[in-house]
Design a protein around this motif. Sequence first.
Motif, PDB file in Angstrom:
ATOM      1  N   GLU A  64       0.833  -1.209   0.000  1.00 52.39           N
ATOM      2  CA  GLU A  64       0.000   0.000   0.000  1.00 52.39           C
ATOM      3  C   GLU A  64       0.867   1.257   0.000  1.00 52.39           C
ATOM      4  O   GLU A  64       0.566   2.228  -0.722  1.00 52.39           O
ATOM      5  N   ASP A  65       1.925   1.258   0.814  1.00 47.08           N
ATOM      6  CA  ASP A  65       2.807   2.427   0.868  1.00 47.08           C
ATOM      7  C   ASP A  65       3.451   2.687  -0.491  1.00 47.08           C
ATOM      8  O   ASP A  65       3.546   3.841  -0.934  1.00 47.08           O
ATOM      9  N   LEU A  66       3.870   1.620  -1.149  1.00 44.62           N
ATOM     10  CA  LEU A  66       4.505   1.790  -2.460  1.00 44.62           C
ATOM     11  C   LEU A  66       3.495   2.269  -3.495  1.00 44.62           C
ATOM     12  O   LEU A  66       3.825   3.099  -4.362  1.00 44.62           O
ATOM     13  N   GLU A  67       2.274   1.765  -3.431  1.00 44.96           N
ATOM     14  CA  GLU A  67       1.230   2.222  -4.353  1.00 44.96           C
ATOM     15  C   GLU A  67       0.944   3.701  -4.129  1.00 44.96           C
ATOM     16  O   GLU A  67       0.755   4.472  -5.090  1.00 44.96           O
ATOM     17  N   HIS A  68       0.930   4.121  -2.872  1.00 52.62           N
ATOM     18  CA  HIS A  68       0.655   5.519  -2.550  1.00 52.62           C
ATOM     19  C   HIS A  68       1.796   6.423  -3.017  1.00 52.62           C
ATOM     20  O   HIS A  68       1.562   7.536  -3.523  1.00 52.62           O
ATOM     21  N   ARG A  69       3.033   5.913  -2.865  1.00 51.33           N
ATOM     22  CA  ARG A  69       4.202   6.702  -3.248  1.00 51.33           C
ATOM     23  C   ARG A  69       4.511   6.603  -4.738  1.00 51.33           C
ATOM     24  O   ARG A  69       5.331   7.367  -5.253  1.00 51.33           O
ATOM     25  N   GLY A  70       3.894   5.659  -5.413  1.00 50.31           N
ATOM     26  CA  GLY A  70       4.192   5.463  -6.825  1.00 50.31           C
ATOM     27  C   GLY A  70       5.501   4.735  -7.052  1.00 50.31           C
ATOM     28  O   GLY A  70       6.110   4.869  -8.122  1.00 50.31           O
ATOM     29  N   GLY A  71       5.955   3.970  -6.057  1.00 55.39           N
ATOM     30  CA  GLY A  71       7.199   3.204  -6.174  1.00 55.39           C
ATOM     31  C   GLY A  71       8.327   3.855  -5.412  1.00 55.39           C
ATOM     32  O   GLY A  71       8.104   4.675  -4.505  1.00 55.39           O
ATOM     33  N   LEU A  72       9.574   3.517  -5.769  1.00 55.29           N
ATOM     34  CA  LEU A  72      10.764   4.086  -5.141  1.00 55.29           C
ATOM     35  C   LEU A  72      11.601   4.755  -6.226  1.00 55.29           C
ATOM     36  O   LEU A  72      11.736   4.220  -7.331  1.00 55.29           O
ATOM     37  N   PRO A  73      12.178   5.912  -5.938  1.00 56.83           N
ATOM     38  CA  PRO A  73      12.963   6.629  -6.959  1.00 56.83           C
ATOM     39  C   PRO A  73      14.122   5.785  -7.485  1.00 56.83           C
ATOM     40  O   PRO A  73      14.891   5.204  -6.712  1.00 56.83           O
ATOM     41  N   GLY A  74      14.218   5.670  -8.799  1.00 59.70           N
ATOM     42  CA  GLY A  74      15.320   4.971  -9.427  1.00 59.70           C
ATOM     43  C   GLY A  74      15.249   3.457  -9.368  1.00 59.70           C
ATOM     44  O   GLY A  74      16.201   2.781  -9.769  1.00 59.70           O
ATOM     45  N   VAL A  75      14.139   2.912  -8.876  1.00 63.70           N
ATOM     46  CA  VAL A  75      14.001   1.457  -8.738  1.00 63.70           C
ATOM     47  C   VAL A  75      12.787   1.004  -9.537  1.00 63.70           C
ATOM     48  O   VAL A  75      11.692   1.555  -9.395  1.00 63.70           O
ATOM     49  N   ASP A  76      12.987  -0.001 -10.360  1.00 54.50           N
ATOM     50  CA  ASP A  76      11.897  -0.539 -11.178  1.00 54.50           C
ATOM     51  C   ASP A  76      11.049  -1.487 -10.335  1.00 54.50           C
ATOM     52  O   ASP A  76      11.530  -2.533  -9.886  1.00 54.50           O
ATOM     53  N   ILE A  77       9.790  -1.129 -10.099  1.00 53.36           N
ATOM     54  CA  ILE A  77       8.851  -1.969  -9.349  1.00 53.36           C
ATOM     55  C   ILE A  77       7.543  -2.007 -10.126  1.00 53.36           C
ATOM     56  O   ILE A  77       6.928  -0.965 -10.363  1.00 53.36           O
ATOM     57  N   ASP A  78       7.142  -3.189 -10.513  1.00 53.76           N
ATOM     58  CA  ASP A  78       5.860  -3.352 -11.189  1.00 53.76           C
ATOM     59  C   ASP A  78       4.791  -3.439 -10.100  1.00 53.76           C
ATOM     60  O   ASP A  78       4.569  -4.495  -9.498  1.00 53.76           O
ATOM     61  N   LEU A  79       4.129  -2.330  -9.830  1.00 52.04           N
ATOM     62  CA  LEU A  79       3.184  -2.257  -8.720  1.00 52.04           C
ATOM     63  C   LEU A  79       1.965  -3.156  -8.936  1.00 52.04           C
ATOM     64  O   LEU A  79       1.428  -3.717  -7.979  1.00 52.04           O
ATOM     65  N   VAL A  80       1.518  -3.289 -10.171  1.00 49.56           N
ATOM     66  CA  VAL A  80       0.371  -4.164 -10.449  1.00 49.56           C
ATOM     67  C   VAL A  80       0.746  -5.610 -10.166  1.00 49.56           C
ATOM     68  O   VAL A  80       0.006  -6.351  -9.506  1.00 49.56           O
ATOM     69  N   ASP A  81       1.920  -6.031 -10.637  1.00 45.61           N
ATOM     70  CA  ASP A  81       2.373  -7.398 -10.402  1.00 45.61           C
ATOM     71  C   ASP A  81       2.668  -7.629  -8.920  1.00 45.61           C
ATOM     72  O   ASP A  81       2.421  -8.715  -8.385  1.00 45.61           O
ATOM     73  N   LEU A  82       3.192  -6.606  -8.249  1.00 46.00           N
ATOM     74  CA  LEU A  82       3.477  -6.710  -6.814  1.00 46.00           C
ATOM     75  C   LEU A  82       2.186  -6.966  -6.034  1.00 46.00           C
ATOM     76  O   LEU A  82       2.146  -7.830  -5.152  1.00 46.00           O
ATOM     77  N   ARG A  83       1.144  -6.237  -6.351  1.00 45.10           N
ATOM     78  CA  ARG A  83      -0.154  -6.434  -5.680  1.00 45.10           C
ATOM     79  C   ARG A  83      -0.696  -7.821  -5.978  1.00 45.10           C
ATOM     80  O   ARG A  83      -1.194  -8.520  -5.071  1.00 45.10           O
ATOM     81  N   ARG A  84      -0.601  -8.241  -7.237  1.00 45.00           N
ATOM     82  CA  ARG A  84      -1.104  -9.566  -7.602  1.00 45.00           C
ATOM     83  C   ARG A  84      -0.369 -10.663  -6.841  1.00 45.00           C
ATOM     84  O   ARG A  84      -0.981 -11.593  -6.321  1.00 45.00           O
ATOM     85  N   GLU A  85       0.965 -10.549  -6.787  1.00 39.49           N
ATOM     86  CA  GLU A  85       1.746 -11.574  -6.097  1.00 39.49           C
ATOM     87  C   GLU A  85       1.427 -11.598  -4.611  1.00 39.49           C
ATOM     88  O   GLU A  85       1.339 -12.677  -4.002  1.00 39.49           O
ATOM     89  N   HIS A  86       1.256 -10.431  -4.025  1.00 43.63           N
ATOM     90  CA  HIS A  86       0.934 -10.398  -2.596  1.00 43.63           C
ATOM     91  C   HIS A  86      -0.403 -11.085  -2.319  1.00 43.63           C
ATOM     92  O   HIS A  86      -0.514 -11.884  -1.377  1.00 43.63           O
ATOM     93  N   GLU A  87      -1.407 -10.795  -3.125  1.00 42.53           N
ATOM     94  CA  GLU A  87      -2.715 -11.430  -2.910  1.00 42.53           C
ATOM     95  C   GLU A  87      -2.623 -12.941  -3.089  1.00 42.53           C
ATOM     96  O   GLU A  87      -3.311 -13.701  -2.397  1.00 42.53           O
ATOM     97  N   ASP A  88      -1.774 -13.402  -3.999  1.00 39.26           N
ATOM     98  CA  ASP A  88      -1.591 -14.842  -4.187  1.00 39.26           C
ATOM     99  C   ASP A  88      -0.878 -15.457  -2.990  1.00 39.26           C
ATOM    100  O   ASP A  88      -1.276 -16.513  -2.482  1.00 39.26           O
ATOM    101  N   ARG A  89       0.184 -14.820  -2.505  1.00 38.75           N
ATOM    102  CA  ARG A  89       0.954 -15.371  -1.392  1.00 38.75           C
ATOM    103  C   ARG A  89       0.145 -15.442  -0.096  1.00 38.75           C
ATOM    104  O   ARG A  89       0.462 -16.258   0.779  1.00 38.75           O
ATOM    105  N   ARG A  90      -0.850 -14.628   0.028  1.00 36.81           N
ATOM    106  CA  ARG A  90      -1.701 -14.677   1.224  1.00 36.81           C
ATOM    107  C   ARG A  90      -2.364 -16.038   1.398  1.00 36.81           C
ATOM    108  O   ARG A  90      -2.780 -16.395   2.503  1.00 36.81           O
ATOM    109  N   HIS A  91      -2.451 -16.826   0.335  1.00 35.82           N
ATOM    110  CA  HIS A  91      -3.124 -18.131   0.394  1.00 35.82           C
ATOM    111  C   HIS A  91      -2.140 -19.309   0.389  1.00 35.82           C
ATOM    112  O   HIS A  91      -2.563 -20.459   0.446  1.00 35.82           O
ATOM    113  N   TRP A  92      -0.847 -19.026   0.334  1.00 39.25           N
ATOM    114  CA  TRP A  92       0.132 -20.112   0.235  1.00 39.25           C
ATOM    115  C   TRP A  92       0.100 -21.040   1.439  1.00 39.25           C
ATOM    116  O   TRP A  92       0.164 -22.259   1.293  1.00 39.25           O
TER     117      TRP A  92
END
Length: 276
Positions: free
Chosen positions: A206-234
Amino acid sequence: MIRFRFELYPLDEVSPWGGDQPSLHWFGLTEGWYWLETSGQELLRRTRLSDPHPYVDYYLARLWEDLIVLTPEVLVPVPDDLQPFIASHRAQWTCDPLEFVEEPDERRPDDGNADVPDHPVVTAAVWHGEHHLDFGYLRNPPTLRLWRTICGDRDEITLDWRHEDDGEIGFTADSTVRLSLPTTAYLEAVHILDRELMDAMGQRVEDLEHRGGLPGVDIDLVDLRREHEDRRHWFARNLDRAPKTDWNAVRQGARLLLGDVPTGRHLHGPGNPSGT
């Protein structure tokens, strides 16, 4: 009686992966410290560190993944006759299980020996190893094994810790620790770790989505959210897994490894269960 503790690095202190094109993903964002509290001891607390966090410094995702894969194996009760074997250590075995690993058949390049069952010594050693919490990614790693025993109205998990200080990497816990705790306490501790890590990472996403990522670092926020929701069920999905064990082979291999019978290759080999 047992808790898996952790702290995550502050978000701006997480180390990006890669060189010229730094990036981060869910696993990398779990960088932090972790340790294990049990019966008045802190396992994985390092010696020779003046840092305010003198614990294992690694990615929480690794501990979490290994624990949830290990737990279904740990929850299978060890039969009474295999208690001496599960309580043993490799240094006590009469032979090296690798001596009984079949070499691939070069005459059958299509599938090798895929249809040939493992030697019982190998089966037993693999089963024994499935009760280890893997710390092989650490320098001079400790060994931590867990197994379940049901005897009458007692349902317990045995925790077995061993570590030898090499002069550089040491831990404050005793070199050998063996204790028993209720199975419910162990399972609750894993549930708590899962919940706390998922909550912490959910907030991080959520913090990264609010901040729009981190300066100079490539983060796919859509994929990050998807992976997190998947890992919640592991963890729940892993608990549904029922390990399959060839108990006869484990028993045969255990007897060989403990020296109850000779360890010749011809004994109890594939296709020769009688040893004749």
